[in-house]
Enzyme design. Structure first.
Site, PDB file in Angstrom:
ATOM      1  N   GLU A  14     112.366  40.208-100.889  1.00 38.94           N
ATOM      2  CA  GLU A  14     111.965  39.964-102.770  1.00 38.94           C
ATOM      3  C   GLU A  14     111.867  38.604-102.419  1.00 38.94           C
ATOM      4  OE1 GLU A  14     111.367  42.220-103.922  1.00 38.94           O
ATOM      5  OE2 GLU A  14     112.293  44.127-103.990  1.00 38.94           O
ATOM      6  N   ARG A  37     120.316  55.695-128.190  1.00 38.64           N
ATOM      7  CA  ARG A  37     118.566  55.119-128.256  1.00 38.64           C
ATOM      8  C   ARG A  37     118.956  53.698-128.419  1.00 38.64           C
ATOM      9  NH1 ARG A  37     118.320  58.260-132.925  1.00 38.64           N
ATOM     10  NH2 ARG A  37     117.408  60.218-132.976  1.00 38.64           N
ATOM     11  N   ASN A  72     104.711  43.486-107.421  1.00 37.84           N
ATOM     12  CA  ASN A  72     104.723  44.220-107.008  1.00 37.84           C
ATOM     13  C   ASN A  72     104.067  44.651-105.128  1.00 37.84           C
ATOM     14  OD1 ASN A  72     104.106  48.414-107.118  1.00 37.84           O
ATOM     15  ND2 ASN A  72     106.270  47.159-108.421  1.00 37.84           N
ATOM     16  N   GLU A 108     103.855  44.546-117.430  1.00 38.98           N
ATOM     17  CA  GLU A 108     103.426  44.931-116.834  1.00 38.98           C
ATOM     18  C   GLU A 108     101.240  45.558-117.035  1.00 38.98           C
ATOM     19  OE1 GLU A 108     105.191  46.708-113.435  1.00 38.98           O
ATOM     20  OE2 GLU A 108     103.004  47.217-112.505  1.00 38.98           O
ATOM     21  N   HIS A 149     107.544  52.604-100.955  1.00 36.63           N
ATOM     22  CA  HIS A 149     108.475  52.853-102.213  1.00 36.63           C
ATOM     23  C   HIS A 149     108.047  53.930-101.251  1.00 36.63           C
ATOM     24  CE1 HIS A 149     108.422  50.348-106.021  1.00 36.63           C
ATOM     25  NE2 HIS A 149     108.979  50.611-104.975  1.00 36.63           N
ATOM     26  N   LYS A 186     113.186  45.995-116.205  1.00 39.12           N
ATOM     27  CA  LYS A 186     112.778  47.267-115.150  1.00 39.12           C
ATOM     28  C   LYS A 186     114.117  48.244-115.281  1.00 39.12           C
ATOM     29  CE  LYS A 186     108.022  46.709-113.622  1.00 39.12           C
ATOM     30  NZ  LYS A 186     107.262  46.908-111.726  1.00 39.12           N
ATOM     31  N   HIS A 237     105.556  46.938-102.566  1.00 37.60           N
ATOM     32  CA  HIS A 237     106.314  47.989-102.809  1.00 37.60           C
ATOM     33  C   HIS A 237     104.946  49.615-102.814  1.00 37.60           C
ATOM     34  CE1 HIS A 237     108.599  45.383-104.102  1.00 37.60           C
ATOM     35  NE2 HIS A 237     109.590  45.671-104.798  1.00 37.60           N
ATOM     36  N   HIS A 247     115.988  48.969-100.358  1.00 29.16           N
ATOM     37  CA  HIS A 247     114.596  48.336-100.231  1.00 29.16           C
ATOM     38  C   HIS A 247     113.846  47.937-100.057  1.00 29.16           C
ATOM     39  CE1 HIS A 247     111.838  48.196-103.780  1.00 29.16           C
ATOM     40  NE2 HIS A 247     112.390  46.835-103.746  1.00 29.16           N
ATOM     41  N   ARG A 261     101.693  41.011-114.513  1.00 30.98           N
ATOM     42  CA  ARG A 261     103.590  41.256-113.708  1.00 30.98           C
ATOM     43  C   ARG A 261     103.057  42.540-112.534  1.00 30.98           C
ATOM     44  NH1 ARG A 261     109.222  43.369-116.684  1.00 30.98           N
ATOM     45  NH2 ARG A 261     109.583  43.386-114.602  1.00 30.98           N
ATOM     46  N   LYS A 316     110.548  34.723-111.589  1.00 31.55           N
ATOM     47  CA  LYS A 316     110.460  36.087-112.080  1.00 31.55           C
ATOM     48  C   LYS A 316     110.462  35.723-113.882  1.00 31.55           C
ATOM     49  CE  LYS A 316     111.328  40.205-112.405  1.00 31.55           C
ATOM     50  NZ  LYS A 316     111.711  42.218-111.453  1.00 31.55           N
TER      51      LYS A 316
HETATM   52  O1  LIG Z   1     109.981  43.327-112.139  1.00 32.41           O
HETATM   53  C1  LIG Z   1     108.868  43.963-111.474  1.00 32.41           C
HETATM   54  O2  LIG Z   1     107.756  44.408-112.642  1.00 32.41           O
HETATM   55  C2  LIG Z   1     108.828  44.788-110.546  1.00 32.41           C
HETATM   56  O3  LIG Z   1     108.117  44.632-109.586  1.00 32.41           O
HETATM   57  C3  LIG Z   1     109.634  43.983-108.946  1.00 32.41           C
HETATM   58  C4  LIG Z   1     110.572  44.835-108.446  1.00 32.41           C
HETATM   59  O4  LIG Z   1     110.684  44.294-106.246  1.00 32.41           O
HETATM   60  C5  LIG Z   1     111.218  45.955-108.693  1.00 32.41           C
HETATM   61  O5  LIG Z   1     111.559  46.705-107.143  1.00 32.41           O
HETATM   62  C6  LIG Z   1     110.742  47.150-109.484  1.00 32.41           C
HETATM   63  O6  LIG Z   1     112.364  47.363-109.600  1.00 32.41           O
HETATM   64  C7  LIG Z   1     109.623  47.889-109.059  1.00 32.41           C
HETATM   65  O7  LIG Z   1     109.468  48.437-109.737  1.00 32.41           O
HETATM   66  P1  LIG Z   1     108.428  49.389-110.320  1.00 32.41           P
HETATM   67  O8  LIG Z   1     107.524  49.923-111.532  1.00 32.41           O
HETATM   68  O9  LIG Z   1     107.242  49.614-108.616  1.00 32.41           O
HETATM   69  O10 LIG Z   1     109.453  50.916-109.807  1.00 32.41           O
HETATM   70 ZN   LIG Z   2     111.389  45.068-105.148  1.00 36.04          ZN
END
Ligand SMILES: O=C(O)C(=O)C[C@@H](O)[C@H](O)[C@H](O)COP(=O)(O)O
Ligand SMILES: [Zn+2]
Length: 360
Positions: free
Chosen positions: A184, A120, A244, A236, A251, A142, A247, A264, A240, A226
């Site tokens: 990035e 944990r 993205n 987030e 993704h 993350k 993304h 990525h 935050r 950041k």
């Molecule tokens: O730190 C963050 O918040 C980001 O969104 C940074 C992204 O560049 C990174 O790829 C992150 O892992 C994407 O997050 P996700 O929540 O979309 O999976």
């Molecule tokens: Zn990213």
């Protein structure tokens, strides 16, 4: 060495950025709970840097275990994660043992997720070895693995106790990985730092030539952007999400092609062009501004058009995005260069046109 702070109250942590930091294990020592660590790395980074980190820590009387994972985004899954748990249990690691992730984004994300879950929660340190990991994924907590239906779908917010970014290791980074990291870096300029964006337009060639001063500046400026965002909105709930940019589309490309086909950062560059195309159609971005983004990505050696998966497939994959709320897709778009916003319910025709405009 330059040091930044991620201001998270009692869980605040430093980001050390500088040359040859792998040879300074004394920077790690104050962040250990006990003199016992497990270094998680992969079979590309391990042969280059594991011995150096390991022997430095041993010289400081730290007990060191190691786990070497197969390299690549296609291994960011349950089976590979389980290799870490097998090793931690096999070595009788305790909750106070520190997990050190030595590698790029995949190692950092998986190592962090394993640290969050093992008994944990065990202490965790990031030693990022790619540009992308140094400017982005090692900072902010993350952690995750992928699912065939969506990227980073199973994970946790779990902050490291230290980020140690040795910029000398970027000398061995393949050009394609350097370019992926630059996607990035450019993102920070686009979403919240127009002055940095202008600096990038002027100094991109210095970064591509791996000039140490330029790299250190770009890494520090990226991490500082950041760190500010993460400190303001760790999990987030709002701001935050702007990190993205590109993304949701990106993704979809990564999952649609199969993880690892497109890096990525490459997928983020294509996704950012799709977001820019949509912003243009909404009247928020001029054609000149869109051309400036495209030119920067092209100069960095990044792709600016994506695979022809078909609009329906893109939309289906994008519907799994973590920013979807009550079934509504929420996208990060640009209202000019240096200002990102989150926008729900983009007109379907504009969204489809934006995707199609960027499919090769
Ligand atoms: O730190 C963050 O918040 C980001 O969104 C940074 C992204 O560049 C990174 O790829 C992150 O892992 C994407 O997050 P996700 O929540 O979309 O999976
Ligand atoms: Zn990213």
């Amino acid at each position: 060495m330059r040091t930044l702070n991620v201001a998270l109250g009692a869980r605040a942590y430093p980001i050390h950025i500088g040359g040859s930091l792998l040879d300074r294990p004394e920077l790690i020592l104050p962040h250990l709970k006990t003199r016992r660590v497990v270094i998680v790395t992969n079979d590309v980074v391990g042969p280059l840097y594991l011995e150096r980190l390991q022997s430095g820590l041993k010289a400081l009387d730290v007990g060191v275990g190691t786990v070497v994972l197969p390299d690549g985004e296609c291994h960011k899954d349950w089976q590979t994660l389980n290799l870490i748990f097998d090793a931690l249990l096999g070595d009788r690691c305790e909750r106070s043992t520190t997990l050190i992730a030595l590698g790029g984004g995949v190692v950092g994300d998986m190592g962090g997720f394993a640290a969050a879950c093992y008994q944990r929660g065990m202490p965790f340190i990031q030693v990022p070895t790619t540009l992308l990991a140094q400017v982005d994924s090692s900072v902010g907590g993350k952690t995750a693995i992928n699912h065939p239906l969506g990227k980073n779908m199973i994970g946790a917010f779990y902050q490291p106790r230290l980020v140690l970014a040795d910029t000398s290791v970027l000398n061995t980074l393949p050009p394609r990985e350097l370019a992926a990291g630059l996607a990035e870096v450019i993102k920070y300029g686009l979403i919240r730092d127009p002055e940095f964006l202008e600096w990038l337009e002027i100094n991109l060639d210095r970064l591509l030539e791996r000039e140490p001063e330029a790299l250190a500046f770009a890494i520090e400026r990226s991490c500082s952007n950041k760190a500010e965002v993460v400190a303001a909105d760790e999990t987030e709930q709002g701001e935050r999400a702007l990190l993205n940019l590109g993304h949701t589309f990106g993704h979809a490309i990564e999952a649609g092609l199969g993880y690892g086909v497109c890096l990525h950062g490459e997928a983020v560059a294509i996704g950012t062009m799709m977001a820019a195309e949509l912003s243009l159609r909404l009247g928020w971005l001029s054609a000149t501004e869109l051309a400036r983004i495209e030119s920067l990505f092209r100069r960095a050696g990044l792709p600016v058009t994506g695979p022809k998966l078909g609009v329906e497939r893109y939309l289906d994959l994008m519907s799994h995005d973590k920013k979807v709320e009550a079934g509504r897709l929420r996208l990060v778009l640009l209202r000019g260069l240096g200002k990102a916003v989150i926008h729900a319910d983009s007109p379907a025709a504009d969204l489809a046109a934006a995707i199609e405009a960027r499919c090769a």
